[in-house]
Design a protein around this motif. Structure first.
Motif, PDB file in Angstrom:
ATOM      1  N   HIS A 121      -4.941  -5.862  11.025  1.00 42.25           N
ATOM      2  CA  HIS A 121      -4.490  -4.498  10.741  1.00 42.25           C
ATOM      3  C   HIS A 121      -4.663  -4.158   9.267  1.00 42.25           C
ATOM      4  O   HIS A 121      -5.096  -3.051   8.921  1.00 42.25           O
ATOM      5  N   LEU A 122      -4.320  -5.089   8.385  1.00 42.09           N
ATOM      6  CA  LEU A 122      -4.470  -4.844   6.952  1.00 42.09           C
ATOM      7  C   LEU A 122      -5.934  -4.693   6.572  1.00 42.09           C
ATOM      8  O   LEU A 122      -6.292  -3.853   5.735  1.00 42.09           O
ATOM      9  N   ARG A 123      -6.799  -5.489   7.187  1.00 44.16           N
ATOM     10  CA  ARG A 123      -8.241  -5.356   6.924  1.00 44.16           C
ATOM     11  C   ARG A 123      -8.744  -3.996   7.366  1.00 44.16           C
ATOM     12  O   ARG A 123      -9.539  -3.357   6.673  1.00 44.16           O
ATOM     13  N   ALA A 124      -8.291  -3.544   8.537  1.00 48.51           N
ATOM     14  CA  ALA A 124      -8.753  -2.263   9.069  1.00 48.51           C
ATOM     15  C   ALA A 124      -8.357  -1.098   8.165  1.00 48.51           C
ATOM     16  O   ALA A 124      -9.125  -0.140   8.003  1.00 48.51           O
ATOM     17  N   GLN A 125      -7.171  -1.176   7.565  1.00 48.00           N
ATOM     18  CA  GLN A 125      -6.741  -0.080   6.697  1.00 48.00           C
ATOM     19  C   GLN A 125      -7.222  -0.253   5.261  1.00 48.00           C
ATOM     20  O   GLN A 125      -7.033   0.627   4.436  1.00 48.00           O
ATOM     21  N   ARG A 126      -7.818  -1.428   4.965  1.00 52.30           N
ATOM     22  CA  ARG A 126      -8.456  -1.712   3.665  1.00 52.30           C
ATOM     23  C   ARG A 126      -7.478  -1.724   2.497  1.00 52.30           C
ATOM     24  O   ARG A 126      -7.865  -1.547   1.348  1.00 52.30           O
ATOM     25  N   HIS A 127      -6.230  -1.995   2.770  1.00 49.08           N
ATOM     26  CA  HIS A 127      -5.275  -2.191   1.685  1.00 49.08           C
ATOM     27  C   HIS A 127      -4.018  -2.815   2.263  1.00 49.08           C
ATOM     28  O   HIS A 127      -3.785  -2.806   3.478  1.00 49.08           O
ATOM     29  N   GLY A 128      -3.187  -3.319   1.365  1.00 45.18           N
ATOM     30  CA  GLY A 128      -1.912  -3.895   1.780  1.00 45.18           C
ATOM     31  C   GLY A 128      -1.527  -5.069   0.904  1.00 45.18           C
ATOM     32  O   GLY A 128      -2.366  -5.629   0.175  1.00 45.18           O
ATOM     33  N   ARG A 129      -0.262  -5.424   0.981  1.00 44.53           N
ATOM     34  CA  ARG A 129       0.242  -6.551   0.215  1.00 44.53           C
ATOM     35  C   ARG A 129       1.056  -7.443   1.126  1.00 44.53           C
ATOM     36  O   ARG A 129       1.772  -6.958   2.017  1.00 44.53           O
ATOM     37  N   ILE A 130       0.975  -8.730   0.894  1.00 45.90           N
ATOM     38  CA  ILE A 130       1.792  -9.707   1.588  1.00 45.90           C
ATOM     39  C   ILE A 130       2.672 -10.392   0.550  1.00 45.90           C
ATOM     40  O   ILE A 130       2.169 -10.879  -0.473  1.00 45.90           O
ATOM     41  N   PRO A 168     -11.305  -9.712  -1.129  1.00 45.15           N
ATOM     42  CA  PRO A 168     -12.409  -8.756  -0.981  1.00 45.15           C
ATOM     43  C   PRO A 168     -12.089  -7.564  -0.081  1.00 45.15           C
ATOM     44  O   PRO A 168     -12.796  -6.552  -0.127  1.00 45.15           O
ATOM     45  N   PHE A 169     -11.030  -7.654   0.718  1.00 44.91           N
ATOM     46  CA  PHE A 169     -10.671  -6.554   1.616  1.00 44.91           C
ATOM     47  C   PHE A 169      -9.625  -5.625   1.014  1.00 44.91           C
ATOM     48  O   PHE A 169      -9.097  -4.743   1.703  1.00 44.91           O
ATOM     49  N   GLY A 170      -9.277  -5.839  -0.258  1.00 46.87           N
ATOM     50  CA  GLY A 170      -8.284  -4.996  -0.898  1.00 46.87           C
ATOM     51  C   GLY A 170      -6.859  -5.377  -0.559  1.00 46.87           C
ATOM     52  O   GLY A 170      -5.931  -4.576  -0.736  1.00 46.87           O
ATOM     53  N   ILE A 171      -6.665  -6.610  -0.089  1.00 48.46           N
ATOM     54  CA  ILE A 171      -5.335  -7.097   0.286  1.00 48.46           C
ATOM     55  C   ILE A 171      -4.914  -8.166  -0.715  1.00 48.46           C
ATOM     56  O   ILE A 171      -5.695  -9.063  -1.028  1.00 48.46           O
ATOM     57  N   SER A 172      -3.690  -8.089  -1.189  1.00 46.93           N
ATOM     58  CA  SER A 172      -3.194  -9.099  -2.127  1.00 46.93           C
ATOM     59  C   SER A 172      -2.064  -9.893  -1.486  1.00 46.93           C
ATOM     60  O   SER A 172      -1.415  -9.440  -0.546  1.00 46.93           O
ATOM     61  N   LEU A 173      -1.845 -11.077  -2.009  1.00 44.95           N
ATOM     62  CA  LEU A 173      -0.757 -11.933  -1.533  1.00 44.95           C
ATOM     63  C   LEU A 173      -0.048 -12.539  -2.735  1.00 44.95           C
ATOM     64  O   LEU A 173      -0.701 -13.078  -3.631  1.00 44.95           O
TER      65      LEU A 173
END
Length: 278
Positions: A121-130, A168-173
């Motif tokens: 889901h986070l990849r599909a929306q191209r952003h997000g944080r964990i 690379p997908f705009g997701i950080s952890l």
């Protein structure tokens, strides 16, 4: 700016405090917990701003179903907080098999499965944080917490890998490492019958400190959850966020000692290389 958060383990402790603070400031929260009725008071006050679901993170199929449902119902979820945890206190010999299994299933495998369920889901929306809630015990150790450390060191290693894969997908952890804090976590620690053989050892000393209330708890739980919110409000995406003087000091001392020991074996390490490979 408001965000939508998905948080596990919201019935008490950091999860409950985080949910309260986020709702107060106007964010939306998907709060998951084993007993959804524990948040009835917040649901009555905040209505549709709060979405709740029953979730036991040790149930892999339920994790997938609840995470999918949350994204479907709420649309974009900006922050996923892996907070659910199981505290277990015993020396290595004292633990029962089922207690060992539970701490690994909850703190390690449960967190892994939440991340795995959220990533598509986070990849599909191209952003997000964990935000992965670990502890000082994710990088340093204390007697009688061996199995807890096994779960926390394990999830930190997993999260380091994930952070590199998803960037690379705009997701950080970010791995959040709170120190000892009066959240009720210590009172809820599962334990095992003490073996007298460990009474006059460091394990026995820590057990006595826990039992007589002298184990130090230097941190403010609301300041810890506030720091987590502040982090999301910024553009900073550190891999680790140490929170508490005990976390900072104990982890730093551990890292310094490990580096010194590592460097002490430099010549031996290099000596086993194939010719020309140094």
């Amino acid at each position: 700016m408001t965000f939508t958060w998905f948080i596990t383990g919201t019935s008490s402790g950091f999860g409950r405090l985080l949910t309260e603070q986020l709702l107060t400031r106007g964010d939306r929260v998907a709060a998951t917990l084993r007993r959804p009725e524990a948040l009835d008071d917040l649901r009555a006050e905040y209505g549709d701003q709060l979405w709740t679901a029953r979730l036991d993170v040790t149930d892999t199929e339920q994790v997938r179903r609840v995470v999918d449902d949350a994204f479907q119902r709420l649309g974009t979820i900006d922050v996923v907080v892996n907070n659910a945890g199981y505290g277990f206190f015993a020396s290595v010999e004292e633990a029962a098999d089922e207690q060992i299994q539970r701490v690994i299933d909850t703190n390690l495998l449960g967190s892994i499965h939440v991340i795995r369920a959220a990533l598509p889901h986070l990849r599909a929306q191209r952003h997000g944080r964990i935000l992965q809630v670990s502890s000082a015990g994710g990088q340093t150790t204390y007697p009688s917490f061996g199995y807890y450390h096994a779960s926390k060191w394990g999830i930190e290693g997993f999260c380091e890998t994930v952070a590199r894969e998803i960037a690379p997908f705009g997701i950080s952890l970010t791995i959040v490492e709170p120190g000892a804090t009066p959240t009720g976590f210590g009172d809820s620690l599962d334990t095992a019958p003490a073996m007298p053989e460990y009474d006059k050892t460091p394990a026995g000393d820590v057990r006595r400190a826990k039992d007589n209330g002298t184990f130090p708890l230097p941190n403010d739980p609301r300041r810890i959850t506030g720091a987590m919110i502040d982090l999301v409000d910024t553009t900073a995406t550190p891999l680790r966020l140490p929170l508490g003087p005990d976390t900072y000091n104990d982890v730093r001392a551990t890292l310094v000692a490990r580096l010194a020991e590592h460097d002490a074996h430099r010549d031996l390490a290099l000596s086993v290389a194939r010719d020309g490979a140094r």
